[in-house]
Design an enzyme around this catalytic site. Structure first.
Site, PDB file in Angstrom:
ATOM      1  N   CYS A   1       0.833  -1.203   0.000  1.00 29.63           N
ATOM      2  CA  CYS A   1       0.000   0.000   0.000  1.00 29.63           C
ATOM      3  C   CYS A   1       0.869   1.255   0.000  1.00 29.63           C
ATOM      4  O   CYS A   1       1.757   1.394   0.822  1.00 29.63           O
ATOM      5  CB  CYS A   1      -0.897  -0.007   1.230  1.00 29.63           C
ATOM      6  SG  CYS A   1      -1.699   1.582   1.542  1.00 29.63           S
TER       7      CYS A   1
ATOM      8  N   CYS B   1       0.425   3.305   3.539  1.00 29.24           N
ATOM      9  CA  CYS B   1       0.800   2.788   4.870  1.00 29.24           C
ATOM     10  C   CYS B   1       2.122   3.423   5.334  1.00 29.24           C
ATOM     11  O   CYS B   1       2.976   3.787   4.516  1.00 29.24           O
ATOM     12  CB  CYS B   1       0.940   1.263   4.831  1.00 29.24           C
ATOM     13  SG  CYS B   1      -0.643   0.383   5.018  1.00 29.24           S
TER      14      CYS B   1
ATOM     15  N   HIS C   1      -4.321   0.329   7.864  1.00 35.72           N
ATOM     16  CA  HIS C   1      -4.807   0.092   6.507  1.00 35.72           C
ATOM     17  C   HIS C   1      -6.294  -0.272   6.498  1.00 35.72           C
ATOM     18  O   HIS C   1      -6.970  -0.130   5.482  1.00 35.72           O
ATOM     19  CB  HIS C   1      -3.977  -1.043   5.896  1.00 35.72           C
ATOM     20  CG  HIS C   1      -4.208  -1.276   4.441  1.00 35.72           C
ATOM     21  ND1 HIS C   1      -3.767  -0.402   3.475  1.00 35.72           N
ATOM     22  CD2 HIS C   1      -4.843  -2.287   3.776  1.00 35.72           C
ATOM     23  CE1 HIS C   1      -4.103  -0.870   2.269  1.00 35.72           C
ATOM     24  NE2 HIS C   1      -4.769  -2.002   2.440  1.00 35.72           N
TER      25      HIS C   1
ATOM     26  N   ASN D   1     -13.504   9.983  -1.132  1.00 34.68           N
ATOM     27  CA  ASN D   1     -14.137   8.992  -1.995  1.00 34.68           C
ATOM     28  C   ASN D   1     -13.882   7.646  -1.362  1.00 34.68           C
ATOM     29  O   ASN D   1     -12.730   7.259  -1.174  1.00 34.68           O
ATOM     30  CB  ASN D   1     -13.502   8.983  -3.392  1.00 34.68           C
ATOM     31  CG  ASN D   1     -13.863  10.208  -4.195  1.00 34.68           C
ATOM     32  OD1 ASN D   1     -14.946  10.751  -4.048  1.00 34.68           O
ATOM     33  ND2 ASN D   1     -12.951  10.644  -5.048  1.00 34.68           N
TER      34      ASN D   1
ATOM     35  N   SER E   1      -9.049   4.459  -5.455  1.00 34.59           N
ATOM     36  CA  SER E   1      -8.110   3.467  -5.964  1.00 34.59           C
ATOM     37  C   SER E   1      -7.270   2.828  -4.870  1.00 34.59           C
ATOM     38  O   SER E   1      -6.454   1.978  -5.139  1.00 34.59           O
ATOM     39  CB  SER E   1      -7.217   4.098  -7.039  1.00 34.59           C
ATOM     40  OG  SER E   1      -6.539   5.210  -6.504  1.00 34.59           O
TER      41      SER E   1
ATOM     42  N   HIS F   1      -6.839   2.003   1.738  1.00 37.62           N
ATOM     43  CA  HIS F   1      -6.341   2.611   2.970  1.00 37.62           C
ATOM     44  C   HIS F   1      -7.166   3.878   3.235  1.00 37.62           C
ATOM     45  O   HIS F   1      -7.165   4.805   2.402  1.00 37.62           O
ATOM     46  CB  HIS F   1      -4.857   2.971   2.832  1.00 37.62           C
ATOM     47  CG  HIS F   1      -4.216   3.361   4.136  1.00 37.62           C
ATOM     48  ND1 HIS F   1      -3.127   2.682   4.659  1.00 37.62           N
ATOM     49  CD2 HIS F   1      -4.529   4.321   5.042  1.00 37.62           C
ATOM     50  CE1 HIS F   1      -2.792   3.241   5.818  1.00 37.62           C
ATOM     51  NE2 HIS F   1      -3.636   4.236   6.067  1.00 37.62           N
TER      52      HIS F   1
ATOM     53  N   HIS G   1      -8.552   7.231   3.521  1.00 39.85           N
ATOM     54  CA  HIS G   1      -7.931   8.535   3.283  1.00 39.85           C
ATOM     55  C   HIS G   1      -8.923   9.488   2.637  1.00 39.85           C
ATOM     56  O   HIS G   1      -9.906   9.060   2.037  1.00 39.85           O
ATOM     57  CB  HIS G   1      -6.696   8.388   2.380  1.00 39.85           C
ATOM     58  CG  HIS G   1      -7.029   8.045   0.963  1.00 39.85           C
ATOM     59  ND1 HIS G   1      -7.415   6.771   0.563  1.00 39.85           N
ATOM     60  CD2 HIS G   1      -7.062   8.799  -0.166  1.00 39.85           C
ATOM     61  CE1 HIS G   1      -7.649   6.766  -0.742  1.00 39.85           C
ATOM     62  NE2 HIS G   1      -7.445   7.989  -1.212  1.00 39.85           N
TER      63      HIS G   1
ATOM     64  N   GLN H   1      -9.223  13.614   0.637  1.00 38.97           N
ATOM     65  CA  GLN H   1      -8.487  14.538  -0.204  1.00 38.97           C
ATOM     66  C   GLN H   1      -8.875  15.972   0.141  1.00 38.97           C
ATOM     67  O   GLN H   1      -9.929  16.232   0.705  1.00 38.97           O
ATOM     68  CB  GLN H   1      -8.799  14.290  -1.676  1.00 38.97           C
ATOM     69  CG  GLN H   1      -8.409  12.905  -2.171  1.00 38.97           C
ATOM     70  CD  GLN H   1      -8.356  12.842  -3.691  1.00 38.97           C
ATOM     71  OE1 GLN H   1      -7.798  13.728  -4.354  1.00 38.97           O
ATOM     72  NE2 GLN H   1      -8.952  11.809  -4.256  1.00 38.97           N
TER      73      GLN H   1
HETATM   74  O1  LIG Z   1      -7.780  11.389  -6.963  1.00 37.81           O
HETATM   75  P1  LIG Z   1      -8.110   9.951  -7.143  1.00 37.81           P
HETATM   76  O2  LIG Z   1      -8.583   9.277  -5.878  1.00 37.81           O
HETATM   77  O3  LIG Z   1      -7.048   9.179  -7.850  1.00 37.81           O
HETATM   78  O4  LIG Z   1      -9.360   9.950  -8.148  1.00 37.81           O
HETATM   79  C1  LIG Z   1     -10.710   9.933  -7.780  1.00 37.81           C
HETATM   80  O5  LIG Z   1     -11.143  11.142  -7.179  1.00 37.81           O
HETATM   81  C2  LIG Z   1     -11.064  12.315  -7.991  1.00 37.81           C
HETATM   82  C3  LIG Z   1     -11.676  13.469  -7.227  1.00 37.81           C
HETATM   83  O6  LIG Z   1     -13.018  13.245  -6.894  1.00 37.81           O
HETATM   84  C4  LIG Z   1     -11.766  12.110  -9.338  1.00 37.81           C
HETATM   85  O7  LIG Z   1     -11.475  13.214 -10.172  1.00 37.81           O
HETATM   86  C5  LIG Z   1     -11.315  10.839 -10.031  1.00 37.81           C
HETATM   87  O8  LIG Z   1     -12.094  10.628 -11.184  1.00 37.81           O
HETATM   88  C6  LIG Z   1     -11.483   9.660  -9.057  1.00 37.81           C
HETATM   89  O9  LIG Z   1     -11.068   8.460  -9.667  1.00 37.81           O
END
Ligand SMILES: O=P(O)(O)O[C@H]1O[C@H](CO)[C@@H](O)[C@H](O)[C@H]1O
Ligand SMILES: O=P(O)(O)O[C@H]1O[C@H](CO)[C@@H](O)[C@H](O)[C@H]1O
Lengths: 384, 384
Positions: free
Chosen positions: A52, A55, A121, A186, A194, A197, A199, A201
């Protein structure tokens, strides 16, 4: 009280915060589902995964090693959507040409961060106690405070705050003053996440993005028209009395399926008093917010006994703005989860929804009732 | 010309039709993809599937048998989102209470249809010749015409039309006058489509839905501000000269990735002259439109050599409305496809996009260039 007839007929509801309508078709839940099903999510994860890139101690996608962090950990996104430095762009607009009227663009700079919720994780918000969630709220508050316009009333408040400041020496804060900070998470494959873990943004931009800009207009308008009262204070009070859309509430916050929610189990979590942003919250209120987040995310996982996917994010005062913008902002969190009927059947917001109007099947009241009934211990704990 | 610097920097572009902004982050395509991948779609289907509830002669989900149709076939959706008859709902609004201000709802009635594009279970728009697409356009036109307000200028035009009227005796048209008709297609599992037999939907409602209402406001405003010229006439002309975003055009229509497109390979297909709706098209123009639809959908499938998923739909004049609404409407089709990098990697419009602002990675110019290069025969034909 919502008129019970709304459980049986097609109708539109008005989203106060966005100033737009959504279509509700309650009888449509009877439709059999023959379309694609989601993969149920991987449910057991190790506490530490050597592969990961989030981690502690591991290498990230671009090769930088993570420190051995023991709490939250914030770093600049290796694939930021906006950047601090880029080539200059000055459109030669205003020349009156057809092109300058029809093709409008403006540069955006900013800074994007990733925030690991903890070293573990496999510790999602739903697995955490409120006490474990408090440090995440503190980190959000710290990052937000560090980006505030120093001239903002909020910055002064933050300076006097009781939160221990970010201790990560490595984190360089921006020199430029940005306009808005979007904090979000997300969760789950279905939401484009993706890495499992846990997290979130944080994207910070020179522009005020569309959604918060639209909401802010509505909040300002409401306050002007209603002689100074705040929309979400009124709304939380009404919902807290009505109870039919409430999922959980405590002294400081109300969480429930909003009257105009689009996603089947969408939740709005709002402060009951008028709070402009994270820095307005007291220590007690941060604990109350943590309790609400824990209650919402645990119920989500309990609902279909799965790692419930969602996107969630905070709307609050811009980092810099007019005093109307700062004073009418109201701290709240949206949870947008895609699932409809089970851990593998989602709601698609597609054709009609993209081209005409958002549409939901079960009513907000039906959704809230189910989520209210999902309290108690996390289902995974019971299985252990 | 789009400034080439926009291929390298983050920026926002203004969507003229919606009056809102989107964020473009071209450098972000370099990000590795570790998230979920779509299942590539089942590529070979039989011409007739005894299990399909849309094939001629088969039974539908609720047991009614389909006729042995030989062209298009329209029926009332067995699980309509809106219905012609339902219990009355009269909200006791305007009583000035908090609830009546905050909880606003209104009843919606209407009628939903399904339209099978042809008897063949495996003949998608991409597989069809323009001549095979013409009957679909005629059926759309017929259904639209049959729902027009008899007092509308468009209804008078329709009455004088050269299209043979719908020959399906079984199809009962509504007695009520509805406000708007949304014609659309969800194609592919990824777009919530539950049956691969090529078909579209038609939802007709008493309300003017959000998206066409927003566009109509912008179209009316543009015409007023620009001394009578039509936004999409000006726009199609500009794009047809610029070429960088054009995917395909003929005498009557322009199809390309709009300057403000959100989805990676989004396409706007618009009439070059001012056409308010389907009934404004001549026989020649219907053939030109069919050619454009064939060219767009074939290129989509060729791009990643897959059955390319999308939602598409027609925006045109409301069934009834003010003369400003009818006269400023401009016939166009939106294609919203989710794929980004390959047949299995899609773009997620999730966290930031839901909470803050739609975001795209590759620029519209880059997308258009790739789609321009995908003309020629359908990849499946070459493999045969
Ligand atoms: O930034 P990440 O996690 O790679 O990407 C994810 O979140 C982003 C923000 O919502 C989006 O734009 C991406 O399409 C999504 O796959
Ligand atoms: O009507 P269908 O094909 O069963 O359903 C599909 O299209 C509808 C209209 O866009 C959506 O509301 C549904 O979520 C989607 O699954």
């Amino acid at each position: 009280m919502a008129d019970p007839i709304l459980n049986d007929i097609s109708h539109r509801r008005f989203n106060l915060l966005r100033g737009s309508w959504i279509l509700v078709s309650p009888h449509r839940t009877k439709r059999p589902w023959l379309g694609i099903q989601e993969k149920p999510s991987r449910t057991t994860l190790p506490e530490y995964d050597p592969e990961c890139y989030l981690c502690p101690g591991n290498k990230r996608a671009e090769g930088q090693p993570n420190p051995k962090f023991s709490n939250t950990f914030v770093f600049v996104n290796d694939y930021s959507a906006v950047m601090e430095e880029q080539a200059d762009y000055r459109p030669d607009s205003k020349d009156g040409s057809l092109a300058s009227r029809l093709l409008r663009a403006e540069a955006v700079t900013g800074k994007c961060y990733v925030i690991c919720f903890s070293p573990s994780h496999n510790l999602t918000l739903a697995d955490m106690t409120p006490a474990q969630i408090v440090p995440i709220i503190e980190t959000w508050t710290n990052i937000y405070a560090a980006h505030l316009d120093p001239k903002s009333v909020l910055a002064k408040l933050a300076a006097a705050s009781s939160i221990p400041p970010l201790t990560q020496d490595s984190l360089e804060l921006p020199k430029a003053q940005y306009r808005y900070m979007q904090i979000f998470e997300n969760k789950g494959d279905a939401m484009g996440c993706s890495n499992p873990h846990p997290h979130g943004q944080i994207w910070t931009t020179t522009s005020l993005p569309e959604e918060p800009a639209t909401e802010l207009q509505q909040l300002i308008k409401y306050r002007r028209e209603q002689g100074g009262s705040h929309m979400l204070v009124d709304y939380a009070q009404l919902e807290s009395n009505e109870k039919s859309r409430t999922v959980f509430e405590n002294e400081g916050f109300w969480a429930g399926v909003p009257y105009w929610g689009v996603w089947p189990f969408e939740i709005l979590l709002t402060s009951k008093q008028h709070k402009r942003s994270l820095v307005d919250l007291t220590k007690t209120e941060r604990a109350q917010l943590a309790e609400c987040i824990a209650e919402v995310t645990r119920r989500y996982d309990n609902l279909f006994e799965t790692q419930f996917p969602y996107s969630m994010g905070i709307h609050q005062a811009p980092l810099t703005g007019t005093s109307d913008e700062i004073e009418c902002s109201h701290f709240h969190i949206h949870f947008y989860p895609p699932l409809l009927r089970s851990s593998t059947i989602r709601k698609f917001q597609v054709g009609y929804e993209m081209l005409a109007e958002p549409q939901r099947d079960i009513t907000p009241e039906q959704a809230a009732e189910r989520l209210r009934g999902c309290g108690g211990e996390l289902y995974r704990k019971k299985l252990e």
